[in-house]
Design a protein around this motif. Structure first.
Motif, PDB file in Angstrom:
ATOM      1  N   LEU A  42     -68.617   6.066   7.754  1.00 33.99           N
ATOM      2  CA  LEU A  42     -67.496   7.495   7.046  1.00 33.99           C
ATOM      3  C   LEU A  42     -66.811   6.965   6.039  1.00 33.99           C
ATOM      4  CD1 LEU A  42     -67.287   9.745   9.887  1.00 33.99           C
ATOM      5  CD2 LEU A  42     -69.019   9.587   8.520  1.00 33.99           C
ATOM      6  N   VAL A  48     -69.348  16.047  11.799  1.00 32.59           N
ATOM      7  CA  VAL A  48     -70.734  14.946  11.339  1.00 32.59           C
ATOM      8  C   VAL A  48     -71.474  15.617  12.465  1.00 32.59           C
ATOM      9  CG1 VAL A  48     -72.395  13.246  11.887  1.00 32.59           C
ATOM     10  CG2 VAL A  48     -70.197  13.230  11.410  1.00 32.59           C
ATOM     11  N   GLU A  49     -71.562  16.686  13.497  1.00 35.29           N
ATOM     12  CA  GLU A  49     -72.384  17.257  13.936  1.00 35.29           C
ATOM     13  C   GLU A  49     -72.908  18.778  13.678  1.00 35.29           C
ATOM     14  OE1 GLU A  49     -70.116  17.844  18.009  1.00 35.29           O
ATOM     15  OE2 GLU A  49     -71.268  15.255  18.303  1.00 35.29           O
ATOM     16  N   LEU A  73     -74.849   4.931  10.290  1.00 35.55           N
ATOM     17  CA  LEU A  73     -73.724   5.650  10.225  1.00 35.55           C
ATOM     18  C   LEU A  73     -72.304   5.356   9.584  1.00 35.55           C
ATOM     19  CD1 LEU A  73     -72.988   8.689   8.865  1.00 35.55           C
ATOM     20  CD2 LEU A  73     -73.014   9.405  10.532  1.00 35.55           C
ATOM     21  N   VAL A  86     -71.433   8.517   4.235  1.00 41.41           N
ATOM     22  CA  VAL A  86     -70.889   9.407   4.064  1.00 41.41           C
ATOM     23  C   VAL A  86     -69.442   9.757   3.545  1.00 41.41           C
ATOM     24  CG1 VAL A  86     -70.314  11.593   4.843  1.00 41.41           C
ATOM     25  CG2 VAL A  86     -72.425   9.705   5.528  1.00 41.41           C
ATOM     26  N   ILE A 111     -66.260  11.238   3.068  1.00 40.65           N
ATOM     27  CA  ILE A 111     -65.403  12.399   3.835  1.00 40.65           C
ATOM     28  C   ILE A 111     -63.867  13.372   3.285  1.00 40.65           C
ATOM     29  CG2 ILE A 111     -64.814  13.886   5.717  1.00 40.65           C
ATOM     30  CD1 ILE A 111     -68.100  13.615   5.776  1.00 40.65           C
TER      31      ILE A 111
END
Length: 193
Positions: free
Chosen positions: A81, A181-182, A79, A14, A16
């Motif tokens: 980042l 993320v949440e 996951l 991901v 960010i």
């Protein structure tokens, strides 16, 4: 002939963005949290930036990011980042569009001593529909406000997460990233439902 072995599933990657105004702590956050040696494109601030870069409130700053910062953190086996820190000065904003391409979300770092410098980054992500969280970097000399006071001052959507942090502290930075993320997971699951 042996049967092929199944490879372990790859972790989701991901992108960010770590964004915000000049001198708010973007490079510091990426450096604090990255599990790899971060890539930094910092250069010395020289007299050539006089009249171009506003050093108000960060008069002691001696370097500036001229392209991006890059770091990586593995949240768990599923996951990873990839963090891209943006340059903060107006003259490098043309890079933001390219850096935002493919990003899933962003952290806007705010400094309560210069909170008005957060509006441009917030506007950038709101216009593009990119989800973000606001991380208030609690500088030693900064006035202390609650997250609700910061939310009101920045006129944020009630669902936009706001968290207090210390960009120098790895665990504080991890809390910021987990909050984002949440938030991204919650938005994804509520838009599907």
């Amino acid at each position: 002939m042996s049967e092929p072995t199944s490879a372990a599933p790859l972790a989701a990657s991901v992108k960010i963005l770590i964004a915000g105004g000049f001198g708010v702590g973007k490079t510091t956050m990426v450096s604090s949290i990255s599990e790899i040696a971060p890539l930094r494109t910092e250069e010395l601030i020289t007299e050539l930036s006089t009249g171009v870069d506003d050093l108000s409130g960060v008069e002691g700053k001696t370097t500036t990011t001229v392209a991006l910062d890059f770091g990586r953190i593995t949240i768990d086996e599923n996951l990873v980042l990839y963090l891209f820190g943006t340059p903060g000065q107006d003259r490098f904003w043309f890079l933001w569009d390219e850096l935002a391409r493919g990003a899933l979300g962003a952290v806007v770092i705010a400094d309560t001593r210069r909170l008005e410098n957060s509006f441009a980054a917030i506007d950038f992500f709101e216009r593009r529909g990119l989800s973000f969280a606001v991380a208030v970097n609690c500088f030693d000399s900064a006035p202390i406000y609650t997250t609700d006071e910061v939310r009101d001052a920045l006129d944020l959507d009630p669902h936009t997460p706001v968290v207090l942090c210390d960009a120098r502290d790895r665990s504080s930075c991890k809390t910021v990233l987990m909050t984002l993320v949440e938030h991204l997971i919650l938005r994804a699951t509520t838009s599907v439902a």
